[in-house]
Design an enzyme around this catalytic site. Sequence first.
Site, PDB file in Angstrom:
ATOM      1  N   ARG A 118      32.322  19.834  58.842  1.00 27.35           N
ATOM      2  CA  ARG A 118      32.816  20.629  59.989  1.00 27.35           C
ATOM      3  C   ARG A 118      34.338  20.663  60.101  1.00 27.35           C
ATOM      4  NH1 ARG A 118      28.555  17.803  62.121  1.00 27.35           N
ATOM      5  NH2 ARG A 118      26.659  19.046  62.235  1.00 27.35           N
ATOM      6  N   LYS A 140      44.585  31.242  57.398  1.00 29.35           N
ATOM      7  CA  LYS A 140      43.451  32.063  56.943  1.00 29.35           C
ATOM      8  C   LYS A 140      42.944  31.478  55.635  1.00 29.35           C
ATOM      9  CE  LYS A 140      44.473  36.668  58.745  1.00 29.35           C
ATOM     10  NZ  LYS A 140      44.734  38.054  58.324  1.00 29.35           N
ATOM     11  N   GLU A 182      56.327  41.032  48.948  1.00 27.20           N
ATOM     12  CA  GLU A 182      55.877  40.452  50.226  1.00 27.20           C
ATOM     13  C   GLU A 182      57.070  39.958  51.051  1.00 27.20           C
ATOM     14  OE1 GLU A 182      52.760  40.476  51.366  1.00 27.20           O
ATOM     15  OE2 GLU A 182      51.621  40.974  49.562  1.00 27.20           O
ATOM     16  N   LYS A 224      56.601  34.491  59.458  1.00 24.73           N
ATOM     17  CA  LYS A 224      55.149  34.323  59.549  1.00 24.73           C
ATOM     18  C   LYS A 224      54.832  33.334  60.667  1.00 24.73           C
ATOM     19  CE  LYS A 224      50.813  34.360  57.443  1.00 24.73           C
ATOM     20  NZ  LYS A 224      49.991  34.509  56.270  1.00 24.73           N
ATOM     21  N   GLU A 234      45.023  37.300  65.022  1.00 27.42           N
ATOM     22  CA  GLU A 234      45.241  38.708  64.713  1.00 27.42           C
ATOM     23  C   GLU A 234      44.645  39.660  65.741  1.00 27.42           C
ATOM     24  OE1 GLU A 234      45.253  39.489  60.501  1.00 27.42           O
ATOM     25  OE2 GLU A 234      44.671  41.550  60.869  1.00 27.42           O
ATOM     26  N   ARG A 238      50.081  40.095  64.859  1.00 30.72           N
ATOM     27  CA  ARG A 238      49.854  39.611  63.489  1.00 30.72           C
ATOM     28  C   ARG A 238      49.479  40.759  62.558  1.00 30.72           C
ATOM     29  NH1 ARG A 238      46.960  33.929  61.471  1.00 30.72           N
ATOM     30  NH2 ARG A 238      47.265  34.311  59.279  1.00 30.72           N
ATOM     31  N   ASN A 242      50.400  43.438  58.037  1.00 28.60           N
ATOM     32  CA  ASN A 242      49.647  44.268  57.099  1.00 28.60           C
ATOM     33  C   ASN A 242      50.383  45.550  56.735  1.00 28.60           C
ATOM     34  OD1 ASN A 242      47.509  42.427  57.129  1.00 28.60           O
ATOM     35  ND2 ASN A 242      46.674  43.360  58.985  1.00 28.60           N
ATOM     36  N   HIS A 245      49.632  47.552  53.662  1.00 29.52           N
ATOM     37  CA  HIS A 245      48.385  47.012  53.123  1.00 29.52           C
ATOM     38  C   HIS A 245      47.212  47.990  53.182  1.00 29.52           C
ATOM     39  CE1 HIS A 245      50.632  43.353  52.916  1.00 29.52           C
ATOM     40  NE2 HIS A 245      49.603  42.641  52.530  1.00 29.52           N
ATOM     41  N   HIS A 249      45.553  48.355  49.836  1.00 25.60           N
ATOM     42  CA  HIS A 249      44.161  47.967  49.567  1.00 25.60           C
ATOM     43  C   HIS A 249      43.388  49.110  48.934  1.00 25.60           C
ATOM     44  CE1 HIS A 249      44.214  44.501  52.680  1.00 25.60           C
ATOM     45  NE2 HIS A 249      44.326  44.042  51.456  1.00 25.60           N
ATOM     46  N   HIS A 262      48.308  42.531  43.845  1.00 26.03           N
ATOM     47  CA  HIS A 262      48.311  42.853  45.268  1.00 26.03           C
ATOM     48  C   HIS A 262      49.712  43.292  45.744  1.00 26.03           C
ATOM     49  CE1 HIS A 262      47.305  42.599  49.484  1.00 26.03           C
ATOM     50  NE2 HIS A 262      48.253  41.702  49.667  1.00 26.03           N
TER      51      HIS A 262
HETATM   52  N1  NAD Z   1      45.276  33.169  53.276  1.00 28.73           N
HETATM   53  C1  NAD Z   1      46.139  34.137  53.412  1.00 28.73           C
HETATM   54  O1  NAD Z   1      46.743  34.347  54.469  1.00 28.73           O
HETATM   55  C2  NAD Z   1      46.434  34.991  52.237  1.00 28.73           C
HETATM   56  C3  NAD Z   1      47.511  35.889  52.268  1.00 28.73           C
HETATM   57  C4  NAD Z   1      47.774  36.642  51.130  1.00 28.73           C
HETATM   58  C5  NAD Z   1      46.977  36.509  50.003  1.00 28.73           C
HETATM   59  N2  NAD Z   1      45.943  35.637  50.014  1.00 28.73           N
HETATM   60  C6  NAD Z   1      45.102  35.457  48.823  1.00 28.73           C
HETATM   61  O2  NAD Z   1      45.915  34.883  47.810  1.00 28.73           O
HETATM   62  C7  NAD Z   1      45.406  35.270  46.530  1.00 28.73           C
HETATM   63  C8  NAD Z   1      46.567  35.733  45.692  1.00 28.73           C
HETATM   64  O3  NAD Z   1      47.496  34.677  45.577  1.00 28.73           O
HETATM   65  P1  NAD Z   1      48.473  34.556  44.327  1.00 28.73           P
HETATM   66  O4  NAD Z   1      49.187  35.829  44.151  1.00 28.73           O
HETATM   67  O5  NAD Z   1      49.222  33.314  44.492  1.00 28.73           O
HETATM   68  O6  NAD Z   1      47.439  34.511  43.109  1.00 28.73           O
HETATM   69  P2  NAD Z   1      46.931  33.317  42.179  1.00 28.73           P
HETATM   70  O7  NAD Z   1      46.600  32.132  42.965  1.00 28.73           O
HETATM   71  O8  NAD Z   1      45.857  33.906  41.325  1.00 28.73           O
HETATM   72  O9  NAD Z   1      48.206  33.025  41.278  1.00 28.73           O
HETATM   73  C9  NAD Z   1      48.689  34.020  40.406  1.00 28.73           C
HETATM   74  C10 NAD Z   1      48.747  33.501  38.960  1.00 28.73           C
HETATM   75  O10 NAD Z   1      49.834  32.589  38.826  1.00 28.73           O
HETATM   76  C11 NAD Z   1      49.373  31.364  38.282  1.00 28.73           C
HETATM   77  N3  NAD Z   1      50.273  30.340  38.801  1.00 28.73           N
HETATM   78  C12 NAD Z   1      50.277  29.767  40.014  1.00 28.73           C
HETATM   79  N4  NAD Z   1      51.360  29.009  40.164  1.00 28.73           N
HETATM   80  C13 NAD Z   1      52.061  29.077  39.016  1.00 28.73           C
HETATM   81  C14 NAD Z   1      53.284  28.537  38.567  1.00 28.73           C
HETATM   82  N5  NAD Z   1      54.047  27.809  39.366  1.00 28.73           N
HETATM   83  N6  NAD Z   1      53.692  28.821  37.311  1.00 28.73           N
HETATM   84  C15 NAD Z   1      52.944  29.616  36.507  1.00 28.73           C
HETATM   85  N7  NAD Z   1      51.809  30.195  36.895  1.00 28.73           N
HETATM   86  C16 NAD Z   1      51.365  29.923  38.123  1.00 28.73           C
HETATM   87  C17 NAD Z   1      47.951  31.273  38.726  1.00 28.73           C
HETATM   88  O11 NAD Z   1      47.218  30.370  37.950  1.00 28.73           O
HETATM   89  C18 NAD Z   1      47.518  32.733  38.541  1.00 28.73           C
HETATM   90  O12 NAD Z   1      47.274  33.003  37.184  1.00 28.73           O
HETATM   91  C19 NAD Z   1      44.361  36.315  46.785  1.00 28.73           C
HETATM   92  O13 NAD Z   1      43.099  35.737  46.614  1.00 28.73           O
HETATM   93  C20 NAD Z   1      44.566  36.724  48.234  1.00 28.73           C
HETATM   94  O14 NAD Z   1      43.393  37.135  48.848  1.00 28.73           O
HETATM   95  C21 NAD Z   1      45.660  34.879  51.098  1.00 28.73           C
END
Ligand code: NAD
Length: 358
Positions: A118, A140, A182, A224, A234, A238, A242, A245, A249, A262
């Site tokens: 939990r 999130k 971003e 943020k 949100e 918040r 987006n 986005h 999307h 993304h």
């Molecule tokens: N929770 C939230 O508020 C929120 C907000 C935006 C996005 N997201 C989520 O985040 C994800 C995207 O995140 P991301 O862009 O970090 O993608 P990711 O986690 O897939 O990382 C991108 C790539 O970089 C690699 N990587 C990570 N750190 C590295 C480093 N220091 N050196 C070399 N390679 C490295 C990873 O292994 C991957 O191949 C999506 O699933 C999205 O839905 C969540």
Amino acid sequence: MNRIEIALGQRSYPVLVGASLLDQAQHWLPLIPPVPLVIFTNERVAPLYLETLRGALTGREVHTFILPDGEAEKSFANYQGALEFLAQKGIRRDACLLALGGGVIGDLCGFVAASWMRGIRFVQFPTTLLAQVDASVGGKTAINLPAGKNLVGAFHQPSLVVADVDTLKTLDEREYRAGLAEVLKYGAIRDPELIELMEQQVTALHQRDAALLIDLVSRSVEHKASVVAEDEREAGVRATLNFGHSFGHAIEALTDYTRFLHGEAVAIGMVAASHLSEQRGLCAAGAAGRLSQLLQQLNLPVTMPADLDTDDLLECMGLDKKNMTGTRRLILLEALGRACIDSDSRDEQIRQAIDETR
Ligand SMILES: NC(=O)c1ccc[n+]([C@@H]2O[C@H](COP(=O)([O-])OP(=O)(O)OC[C@H]3O[C@@H](n4cnc5c(N)ncnc54)[C@H](O)[C@@H]3O)[C@@H](O)[C@H]2O)c1
């Protein structure tokens, strides 16, 4: 090192932003209680940073759960696998999970932490620019289903975020640039000075200058933080995060999430949303051009892919889950540096903005 507080009453926590932070455990180790720890990471990040993190935790009970790399791993199967791993290791409610990686690891680890017994503590060590400026902060957490991304999740705040900008040196060029989109988004919605700074520092941005990155990540996290503190779930402001986005999307979905990262899709989306803002008379002419120019200098895409049909894009935007039922809610600009929530754009106007982005 900068320290930014995310003010959420009992769920408040600090975000530390600096260089060599993973090595300098004295800054963050005292903030992690002496309880069993489980590191979540992936096969790409583990060879780069796992040893450093484990080294800092010498003397603690530490388990490590390593996933394959990729968005596809944010799956129900891996969620279940992670829970079974915790069960097998006898992890209890007092434990703390550590997410070492990008948004994929952070989201999955966060959701495991949200639901294991939990809800237990977790700490984010974001290693991508996107994760440092966005995903690791705000609580999130989610996994994907075949039916759609992030369909299952929870709001669950971390108890600490440690953003070491030195880890960004090993990021792929495309991943790095997508993160810059971003950062620029925060500028577009609430910080005109951030846009000016990025315009002046294009070369240093390409060089991944550590001091500049500490500044950009800190400013982004501050934005943020204040948005999340005002509207954790949100209900209102918040949603301005987006910006770009809804269009983004739709672009990602229509290209099967394979052609664009993304942040790249958001870059195009921000240009389209700026065109729409100008056309609606909400903001003065020139915003879209200026945003587009800076994005191009950062080697980000700014035009709508020619093979994507305008009707398909419109239809896809109508299905965006962030929209309230029955209205097409879009984040637009009143100026470059000030966003607004808009529900009055007509299909024809959106169609025209898409065409202006081609
Ligand atoms: N929770 C939230 O508020 C929120 C907000 C935006 C996005 N997201 C989520 O985040 C994800 C995207 O995140 P991301 O862009 O970090 O993608 P990711 O986690 O897939 O990382 C991108 C790539 O970089 C690699 N990587 C990570 N750190 C590295 C480093 N220091 N050196 C070399 N390679 C490295 C990873 O292994 C991957 O191949 C999506 O699933 C999205 O839905 C969540």
